[in-house]
Structure formats: structure tokens, C-alpha cells
Design a protein around this motif. Sequence first.
Motif, PDB file in Angstrom:
ATOM      1  N   THR A  44       3.155  -2.646   7.085  1.00  0.00           N
ATOM      2  CA  THR A  44       4.488  -2.332   6.541  1.00  0.00           C
ATOM      3  C   THR A  44       4.734  -0.829   6.592  1.00  0.00           C
ATOM      4  O   THR A  44       5.795  -0.356   7.003  1.00  0.00           O
ATOM      5  CB  THR A  44       4.599  -2.809   5.074  1.00  0.00           C
ATOM      6  N   LEU A  45       3.716  -0.073   6.158  1.00  0.00           N
ATOM      7  CA  LEU A  45       3.886   1.388   6.099  1.00  0.00           C
ATOM      8  C   LEU A  45       3.888   2.003   7.510  1.00  0.00           C
ATOM      9  O   LEU A  45       4.593   2.982   7.761  1.00  0.00           O
ATOM     10  CB  LEU A  45       2.791   2.022   5.239  1.00  0.00           C
ATOM     11  N   VAL A 308      -8.720  11.965  -0.162  1.00  0.00           N
ATOM     12  CA  VAL A 308      -8.478  12.563  -1.480  1.00  0.00           C
ATOM     13  C   VAL A 308      -8.329  11.482  -2.540  1.00  0.00           C
ATOM     14  O   VAL A 308      -8.141  11.778  -3.697  1.00  0.00           O
ATOM     15  CB  VAL A 308      -7.207  13.451  -1.489  1.00  0.00           C
ATOM     16  N   LYS A 313      -7.522   3.046  -5.702  1.00  0.00           N
ATOM     17  CA  LYS A 313      -6.243   2.782  -5.026  1.00  0.00           C
ATOM     18  C   LYS A 313      -6.258   3.333  -3.611  1.00  0.00           C
ATOM     19  O   LYS A 313      -6.749   4.443  -3.375  1.00  0.00           O
ATOM     20  CB  LYS A 313      -5.115   3.437  -5.807  1.00  0.00           C
ATOM     21  N   LEU A 314      -5.686   2.578  -2.691  1.00  0.00           N
ATOM     22  CA  LEU A 314      -5.616   3.034  -1.302  1.00  0.00           C
ATOM     23  C   LEU A 314      -4.249   3.619  -1.020  1.00  0.00           C
ATOM     24  O   LEU A 314      -3.236   3.034  -1.411  1.00  0.00           O
ATOM     25  CB  LEU A 314      -5.807   1.840  -0.376  1.00  0.00           C
ATOM     26  N   ASN A 315      -4.230   4.755  -0.341  1.00  0.00           N
ATOM     27  CA  ASN A 315      -2.948   5.314   0.076  1.00  0.00           C
ATOM     28  C   ASN A 315      -2.648   4.790   1.477  1.00  0.00           C
ATOM     29  O   ASN A 315      -3.302   5.174   2.444  1.00  0.00           O
ATOM     30  CB  ASN A 315      -3.014   6.841   0.068  1.00  0.00           C
ATOM     31  N   ARG A 317      -0.273   5.417   3.312  1.00  0.00           N
ATOM     32  CA  ARG A 317       0.307   6.429   4.203  1.00  0.00           C
ATOM     33  C   ARG A 317      -0.749   7.459   4.599  1.00  0.00           C
ATOM     34  O   ARG A 317      -0.480   8.364   5.362  1.00  0.00           O
ATOM     35  CB  ARG A 317       1.426   7.193   3.492  1.00  0.00           C
TER      36      ARG A 317
ATOM     37  N   TYR B 366      11.430  10.315   0.750  1.00  0.00           N
ATOM     38  CA  TYR B 366      11.200   8.868   0.910  1.00  0.00           C
ATOM     39  C   TYR B 366      12.221   8.037   0.136  1.00  0.00           C
ATOM     40  O   TYR B 366      12.048   6.825   0.007  1.00  0.00           O
ATOM     41  CB  TYR B 366       9.768   8.510   0.475  1.00  0.00           C
ATOM     42  N   VAL B 398       0.045  15.059  -3.283  1.00  0.00           N
ATOM     43  CA  VAL B 398       0.835  14.224  -2.358  1.00  0.00           C
ATOM     44  C   VAL B 398       0.323  12.786  -2.411  1.00  0.00           C
ATOM     45  O   VAL B 398       1.111  11.823  -2.416  1.00  0.00           O
ATOM     46  CB  VAL B 398       0.769  14.787  -0.909  1.00  0.00           C
ATOM     47  N   ASP B 399      -0.991  12.649  -2.494  1.00  0.00           N
ATOM     48  CA  ASP B 399      -1.595  11.310  -2.556  1.00  0.00           C
ATOM     49  C   ASP B 399      -1.084  10.555  -3.783  1.00  0.00           C
ATOM     50  O   ASP B 399      -0.693   9.382  -3.686  1.00  0.00           O
ATOM     51  CB  ASP B 399      -3.120  11.480  -2.615  1.00  0.00           C
ATOM     52  N   ASP B 402       2.403   9.500  -3.219  1.00  0.00           N
ATOM     53  CA  ASP B 402       2.410   8.373  -2.270  1.00  0.00           C
ATOM     54  C   ASP B 402       2.087   7.063  -2.966  1.00  0.00           C
ATOM     55  O   ASP B 402       2.748   6.040  -2.750  1.00  0.00           O
ATOM     56  CB  ASP B 402       1.345   8.590  -1.184  1.00  0.00           C
ATOM     57  N   LEU B 403       1.044   7.111  -3.814  1.00  0.00           N
ATOM     58  CA  LEU B 403       0.609   5.883  -4.490  1.00  0.00           C
ATOM     59  C   LEU B 403       1.733   5.306  -5.345  1.00  0.00           C
ATOM     60  O   LEU B 403       1.976   4.097  -5.338  1.00  0.00           O
ATOM     61  CB  LEU B 403      -0.621   6.157  -5.362  1.00  0.00           C
ATOM     62  N   GLU B 404       2.419   6.198  -6.051  1.00  0.00           N
ATOM     63  CA  GLU B 404       3.514   5.723  -6.914  1.00  0.00           C
ATOM     64  C   GLU B 404       4.638   5.137  -6.069  1.00  0.00           C
ATOM     65  O   GLU B 404       5.170   4.082  -6.375  1.00  0.00           O
ATOM     66  CB  GLU B 404       4.064   6.872  -7.782  1.00  0.00           C
ATOM     67  N   GLN B 405       4.963   5.836  -5.000  1.00  0.00           N
ATOM     68  CA  GLN B 405       6.093   5.393  -4.168  1.00  0.00           C
ATOM     69  C   GLN B 405       5.776   4.095  -3.430  1.00  0.00           C
ATOM     70  O   GLN B 405       6.569   3.181  -3.378  1.00  0.00           O
ATOM     71  CB  GLN B 405       6.456   6.498  -3.171  1.00  0.00           C
ATOM     72  N   GLN B 406       4.531   4.011  -2.895  1.00  0.00           N
ATOM     73  CA  GLN B 406       4.218   2.817  -2.108  1.00  0.00           C
ATOM     74  C   GLN B 406       4.107   1.573  -2.992  1.00  0.00           C
ATOM     75  O   GLN B 406       4.412   0.463  -2.552  1.00  0.00           O
ATOM     76  CB  GLN B 406       2.976   3.027  -1.255  1.00  0.00           C
ATOM     77  N   MET B 409       7.540   0.433  -3.205  1.00  0.00           N
ATOM     78  CA  MET B 409       8.018  -0.060  -1.910  1.00  0.00           C
ATOM     79  C   MET B 409       7.416  -1.433  -1.575  1.00  0.00           C
ATOM     80  O   MET B 409       8.115  -2.365  -1.202  1.00  0.00           O
ATOM     81  CB  MET B 409       7.640   0.944  -0.832  1.00  0.00           C
ATOM     82  N   LEU B 410       6.092  -1.560  -1.782  1.00  0.00           N
ATOM     83  CA  LEU B 410       5.432  -2.820  -1.427  1.00  0.00           C
ATOM     84  C   LEU B 410       5.878  -3.951  -2.367  1.00  0.00           C
ATOM     85  O   LEU B 410       5.961  -5.098  -1.949  1.00  0.00           O
ATOM     86  CB  LEU B 410       3.915  -2.645  -1.448  1.00  0.00           C
TER      87      LEU B 410
END
Lengths: 428, 420
Positions: A44-45, A308, A313-315, A317, B366, B398-399, B402-406, B409-410
Motif C-alpha cells: 500500500t505504501l 531508527v 512498530k514497523l515504519n 515508509r 502527507y 520523522v519515524d 510516519d508511524l502516526e500517519q501510517q 492511513m492503513l
Amino acid sequence: MKSQQDIAQLKPFQARAVIEHLRKGSVPIEYVPFFTVGRTQWLTLIEDDLENYIGQGGSKVRFINGDYGDGKTHFMSVIQHLALEKKFAVSFVVLTREVPIHKFEVVYQQIVQQLRSSEEQSGLRPLVTQWLNSLEESLTDKPDAVIALTESLRNLPGMNLNFANALSGMLEHRFMAKNLEHPEENESRQEILFQWLEGQKISKKDLQPFQIFESLSKTNSKHLLRSLIAFLKYLGYQGLILLLDELETIIAQGTAVRNSAYENIRLLIDNTEQTEFMHIFFSIIPDVLSSEKGFKSYDALWSRVRSVGEGKKLNYRGVLVDLHRTPLETREFVDLGLCLRQIHEIAYRWDAQNSIQNPLIEKLCETQNKMGLLSEIRLFIKSIISYLDMAEQGNVPDAQSDVIDHITSNQREMEQEKLEQLQPKWDS
Amino acid sequence: MNFQSQINQESSFHLRQAMERLREGIFDPVAVRLLTAHEDRLQAAVNVGLQQVSSGKSAQLFVRGSYGQGKSHSLAYIQDYAQRQGYVTSMINLDPRELPLHQFKLVYGALMENLKFPDRNDTVFEKRWKQWVEQQFAGKSITAESVKSLIPENIPHLFRCVLTGLAMNTVALTSKQKTTKKHMAYRPREFSPQLARVFRGETISYSRLQRALKYRQVDFYREQSLVCRGFEPYWQMLQGLSELFRKMGYGGWVILFDEGESMAQANISMRNRNYQLLQQIWFSEQPAHILSVFAFTDDFFHKVESEDYDRQLLRQQGEEPLETPYFEQNYAQAWRSLNQFHLQALTAREWDDLAEKLTMMHTRAYDWSAPDQLQELLRERLKKSVGEETRYRLKGLVDQLDLEQQALMLKNVTSKANRS
């Protein structure tokens, strides 16, 4: 993109090709969407990136991390299909000792050779030929139009003058300077230009008439890649997706080669400012991240790639597409088994549903899980296909049969195959 | 202008590009504009150099910091700042394999390829030069001698000829003349690109160069040799060009070298050569309008400090072996007083500000809305990475975003799939 729902469309010879590949342990790249399950979050990403970032002018490098049999090549094939569907050109290159990443000029040759612009078309030649054919009507006997097009090719952003001149040479010889008395001369000129575009060595004397001043080299290979992307954009493609498989071959190389390779990768990451409309995926095994000879040994690269995340949790992106940390779930394995059963049925024109029933597939999955081997997709595929083969030949396994034995013998076979692959091939 | 208004001036794509690059740990022009910390200190250091450049002296600035501390980011900031002050800039990455300092011709070529002008449009130097020359003569006829008079004296002969050729028009021939044997080599379309290639440090055959100069009416090209070899002529060309830029109305030339530490990674003879060149570049007495900015990690200076300057090289001179020192001088001592700009770690308060700015950029890039508790999560994340390098901590922020946004989104994708 095709999906499991479209399996019924497969012709028997296609289905058979799929099974033959899987039986050997290789990936039938053309047909992967028919039996792809799971990993939807990553996809999806990636799809979002292709549409909203790469296609808009972005550039990115990512690493697909997974152990042998985790499905890296399969995953890359899915990306290939996804990208082609989204109107990107794709090149799938397997990195080896002969095609090492530290010699980007050699990788460039492979990129051009493996370039796919649609499901059917492969290589740069058919793409250029198709382009020339499409111009037949508008350019024949119109030298001014040819000159104008030549000029606009030279002015494309990111276009190298030599690359533009090679394309202009193609145009001029096709539409302006046809030697009607000696048609073979036209062909040989065109051949020179094709070979130059493919990165082959051509003498300066042969290149002179086209005003091409240099051949592919270490220093210009990335410029030529940028020019290729500029040309693809001009043809209407969204950009270029590079799938570079088996980067782990680096680890077995000497320090100097390894460092040059790592430096090259770092440059590919850092030069994203100069490069547009391109996404590079490298496939790696976990050793590349964890071993002392891996990325860690090269600070400048490690500081860009190191994860990082905090572990849980997996990023999706992130720079790492960590397949190793997202194994298929039991439900997805069962789905995969059902897909393979249907493909086998089409391939050998038989009814497998009664012979290999759902409970057996579930049992296979559970047992592999109990044995701690659930992440090994390739082993699961091999086990299912050998059950299907046996059943099709009249040797139907019953639900009580010893699944552990079956898995173990398949695992042994796989180990043996791996060993054989590592043997030197004297006659190749 | 407040930060939100600054962000609003950027496109979503460019903000996303900045985020993508920060995630990979590489600098980005938008992020450089929006997220540079210690801006005042850096500006002050650059201004000192620029003032020296204005008075006709070469100046240097050394940005020193560890991996991931923001050297490339600072260089990009300096480049952007210098351009805003009206300077021409070129930034390159030194690379021991592809772009080593001791092959200065390649370095020159890379600097020319990466020329950026204050007006930020894509017009290449060759075109600007021709236009400027035409303006100087305002409609009067232009001769090679008159063009030559505009070119600084210290520019080597080859480049003086090439610059003149680039500004002159090609001799016009009649159709009849074109068919004669004498003018067989008359290919007007080739001359301009060929001269441009030489200008950018490439080599073309002497006959081609001669032909281009002849038809571009550069009569004086035979007066001296057209050969350029080694470091000197290319360094002189850089100095001369900086003067020319000044004449053309720019402040001067700021050349930026990233990955300077790579010079210390070469073998001892290459290192020796690199040090010699650096000594010449940094302590040049010639008047010029160049500010050279180098980024180094501490490794470079440690290497320079730890070199064995007493080491002798044994050479056979006739029958007698002759001992000569490996290094021309003790560079550790010679470079002790260099004007270094040490990158400093950000304070907790500065990190909080940065986290807030990043959130605003990420949500715009995003297209999502940040939940209320996000700043707290970012603060917690920062606490866990105290002591880590700047790049790593920034990547961590940034990570987290990203985690919050994804997650949002998912969730949307799954609920859509379930509905259908």
C-alpha cells in the motif's frame, strides 16, 4: 494488476510454467500476481510512493530485507507488476560477481538490457523502434520537423548531449539520410547507435559521425541513466523503477571492492537530488545489516540505512522494507496453498480439490509453524507442490499422513539444491 | 514571517521530498531553508569570508563535525545563503575514486558542471557570458581583441581563447565557399558545443579545437600553447573566473567541497599530493574572489595530526641513494590556525522547536491531521535518543511522525476494503 481472482484466466501452458518454476525454487516473475498473498501494508505504501512521490518527480532508494526463502524476489516481482501497471518502466537486475554494484557501468548495461516498458516488451531496442515507428507519419520527408525534434530532445532536463545525439542519429538516419542504394549501410549505422545506447564498446571513429564523444564509463554511467529516465519521461512513462536483486553478494568480496560498492550505494542514495522519477530497490539478506562486513563497516552508508525504529512498530515508509519482520500469517499461507492448488489444477487439467483438501493444507501450515519454519515460504510452496504432484500421479496423501516427514524431506532437498548451486560450474 | 506561512509557500511535493530525504538522512534544499539551527552563528562565519572575498582576497571556511551532525546540511545552507547574497556557487562531493582532489582537472570539471547563479534560473554560463559581452559593446561590432580585453589576465591562454570563441559569432561562408576543399571542416553547429566542452574541462582533439577557434575568429590562439596540464592552470582558471564573475556583476564565487575527509583516506603518496594542493589553495597569495568552504569530519584532522612527518623516502639518485621527506612540510602545524566552524549539538529547547516544525511539514506533505498527543510522543522519542548523532535523532522524529500517519492511513485502507 492481476490477482488471485484472475487465476481462472491462466492458460494451461502458463499455469504449467508457474508450477515448473516453483518446483525448481525460482520465481515465475511474469505470473506472481496470481499467487501473491499478504504484505499488503508494504505494498500500500509503495503504491502511494509510486503515485504521489516518484511519479511527481521524486527519487528514493530502499532495501528489501529478508532471509533466503522469505520471498524477496517474489516481492520485487510484485513491485514490477505494480509499477508497470502504473506506467513506469522497470528493470530487474540480478547483481552477481560479474554484475557488481561497484561497477555501475556494468550494472547500467544490464539495466538497459532488462528494461521493461510493458508486460510484453523487454529491452531498450524495441522501445526505441516503437518510438521511431510512431513518428513515421509525422517525420517522413519533413527534415525541419526532424531537426526541431532533435533540438527538443537535447533540451530535455537531465539529458546528456551524447545520449541525445544517439537518439538524434536514429531519427536522422531513419527520416533524413536514408541511403537507398546501400540499405545495409543504414542498418549498420542504426546498429552502432543501438549498441552505444546499450552501453557496448564502440570505436571513436564509428561514433564520430553522430557527434557522440564518449562511450559508457564509470564516470558517465549515472549521467546516462539520468538521460534514459529523461527519454522515458519524454515517451510518456511515469519514471523508472530499478529492482536490484541479491546485493548480499558484496559481503563475500574483498574490503576494497566492498567499500567501493558501499560508496556507490551511498552516492545513489545521496544523489537523489540530481535524480528524478526513479525508485531503486535493493534486495538484501539480514547479514548485510548485521555482519561486520556489511553496511556497518561503512559509516557513511550505515548512518543512512540504520534503522531508527524501536523494535515493535514497523515504519512502512522506512528505508528498510523488512520482510523478515513481516512473515506471512497462517491464514495467508492457507490462501497461498489454495492458489497453488488451483494453478496446479489448470496446469495438469485435473481436479485437485478432493485429493488435496483444505484440512491438509492447514495441517501443513500448522506443522511448519510448530517446527519454527513458518517464515520459509519457499519450503511451504515446495511441500504443497510435491503433495499436488504426488496426488496428480495417483498417490493421494490422506489427512493422517506424516506431514513432519514430508516437510523434513523437502527441507533436505532444498538444502541439497542450495549446495549444488554453490558448486563451481566447470562447463559454464 | 511565521513558520506556517513559510510552509504555505512550499508545494506539498517539495515538503514530501524534504521528508523523504530527512528519513534517509540526507539534506534537502527545502529542509535547509526551513530547518537550519544556529543560523546566526553560521551566517556570521560566512559573512567574514564573504567580506574578504569582496576585497579581492581568497578566503576559507572549514565546517567541522562528526558523521550525521549536519555538515552537508550546513554546506547547503551556506550555498543558499551565498546565492541570496549575489554570489555564484558550486558544490561538489569529493570522492577518492571518482572525484579525487589530486586530479584537479576533474574537480574543475565538476565545479563547472555544478555552477549555480544567484538568479537561480537554468541558463548556463556560456550563454550568460555571450549575452554579457554583447551588452558591453551595445550593438557595436565585436572583435576577438575586444572580447579578450574583458577577460582577466590570469586566465590561462587556452581558456582565454575558448571564452573569446564562445562570445564570438561563427564566420559566415557562402554556399560556394562551403563546397571548397579549404572549408571542408566547416561545421558551424559543432563549434559551440565543442568550445563549451573545453571550457568545462573536457579534452577534444587539437584539430577540432583549432577549427572551432579559427571559424570563431579567435586570431590570437596561436600566440601561446593551448595545453593545460596539472593543478596550476585549472586553479588559475578558477581564480580568473572568480574575477570575471565579479566583473559580470556577481559578488564572487563560493566553492563548496563536501566529504573533505575522503582526502585522508587515500594512500600516502596521494595524501601527500592532496595536502600539497590544499596548502596551495588555502594559502594562495594571488588576488581572487573565491570563498572555499570545506566540510570535514574530525577523522581528517586526526589523520593530519598523526602523520609521520619525519618519514623519509629513499630514492636512487645516480649511484647514491637519496633520502627525501615524504611530506613537504608538517601540515599539522601549518594548519593549526585554520578558521574552523565547529558544529554544535542542539539544546533540548531547540529540539522541541524542531519537532514542532517537522510536524507541520509532515502533516502538509502527507495531507493528514496530527493528533493532540503527538508533541508529547515526539518529546518522549527525543528523550530516548539523547546522546545520539543529530541525523539519527532527526530520523527518529520523522519515524515517529510516519508511524502516526501510517496508522491512520492503513486504518482507512482497511475500512475501505471491508466496506467494499
